[in-house]
Scaffold this motif. Structure first.
Motif, short mmCIF file in Angstrom:
data_model
loop_
_atom_site.label_atom_id
_atom_site.label_comp_id
_atom_site.label_asym_id
_atom_site.label_seq_id
_atom_site.Cartn_x
_atom_site.Cartn_y
_atom_site.Cartn_z
N UNK A 12 0.83 -1.20 0.00
CA UNK A 12 0.00 0.00 0.00
C UNK A 12 0.87 1.26 0.00
N UNK A 13 0.26 2.33 -0.51
CA UNK A 13 0.92 3.64 -0.60
C UNK A 13 -0.13 4.68 -0.24
N UNK A 14 0.24 5.62 0.65
CA UNK A 14 -0.71 6.65 1.08
C UNK A 14 -0.08 8.03 0.96
N UNK A 15 -0.93 9.01 0.69
CA UNK A 15 -0.48 10.40 0.59
C UNK A 15 -1.55 11.30 1.19
N UNK A 36 5.99 2.94 -0.34
CA UNK A 36 5.34 1.65 -0.38
C UNK A 36 5.56 0.93 0.95
N UNK A 37 4.47 0.41 1.53
CA UNK A 37 4.49 -0.34 2.77
C UNK A 37 4.04 -1.76 2.46
N UNK A 92 -3.17 -4.07 6.17
CA UNK A 92 -2.88 -2.80 5.51
C UNK A 92 -2.90 -1.63 6.49
N UNK A 93 -2.03 -0.67 6.23
CA UNK A 93 -2.03 0.59 6.94
C UNK A 93 -2.59 1.67 6.01
N UNK A 94 -3.23 2.67 6.60
CA UNK A 94 -3.97 3.62 5.79
C UNK A 94 -3.53 5.06 6.03
N UNK A 95 -2.23 5.30 6.10
CA UNK A 95 -1.74 6.66 6.21
C UNK A 95 -1.54 7.11 7.64
#
Length: 218
Positions: free
Chosen positions: A116-119, A174-175, A180-183
């Protein structure tokens, strides 16, 4: 190339008080939400094309104290076959938001939910349409991760509206790993009854593929 389907929200086969086709609300909080199809959309002068509808979500029952793993997110799930066009470069995600000012997160993950990728998305202007463009770095394929490139769900794009501290992690990288992690830290959209958010014109594609009017709010 634009990859995703129904990003402009023309299709609502479950009715106009349910999420549009290919979208859903992922919610593990105690809040209760309502859904609506709305004709309030970014104007042609603002975005350079005609958008038929937006999706409005509103808080009917608040949850001001999120649990550690609570999550509220508006999600779009795309087929793995769409990813074949973006394996060699960054992925561009564009969306329009209008609603409660605050800091939210755009979250991109694979279908297997192991990468996952968060911004962060900072919505400065309350109740004014604002465009966001996020460039997601090249996906870790094929050396890492379970990236489905067929008819299965290959990726998910999520607008995270509320996120407990137990689901937070580093941003803009990228994690990997199960769960999953969400930011990172963000606003709690669920905190107040009557809070509203509208989303319109979601596009997922490769590189500088979109032409619209210059950055503005309205």
């Amino acid at each position: 190339m634009t990859l995703n389907l129904n990003g402009d929200l023309p299709q609502w086969t479950m009715g106009t008080t349910a999420p549009p086709d290919m979208f859903r609300l992922h919610d593990t909080s105690a809040a209760v939400h309502t859904h609506a199809q709305s004709t309030d959309v970014p104007s042609f002068d603002l975005c350079g094309r005609v958008l038929p509808y937006s999706w409005e979500i509103a808080v009917a029952t608040a949850d001001a104290s999120l649990g550690s793993t609570d999550l509220t997110a508006l999600t779009y799930r795309g087929e793995g076959s769409e990813l074949c066009h973006v394996l060699d470069g960054p992925i561009r995600v564009r969306l329009w938001l209008k609603g409660v000012a605050g800091t939210y997160n755009m979250h991109f993950s694979n279908g297997a939910e192991t990468w996952s990728y968060s911004k962060p998305l900072v919505l400065t202007h309350a109740d004014m349409w604002t465009r966001f463009d996020v460039f997601v770095p090249q996906i870790p394929y094929p050396t890492s991760g379970d990236w489905f490139l067929d008819h299965r769900v290959g990726y998910t794009v999520a607008l995270v509206l509320a996120n407990g501290t137990g689901s937070q992690d580093e941003m803009e990288k990228w994690i990997s790993g199960a769960g999953l992690k969400f930011g990172g830290p963000q606003s709690n959209f669920n905190a107040t009854v009557g809070n509203k958010m509208k989303i319109a014109g979601l596009r997922v594609g490769d590189g500088p593929l979109f032409y619209e009017a210059p950055d503005r709010v309205k």
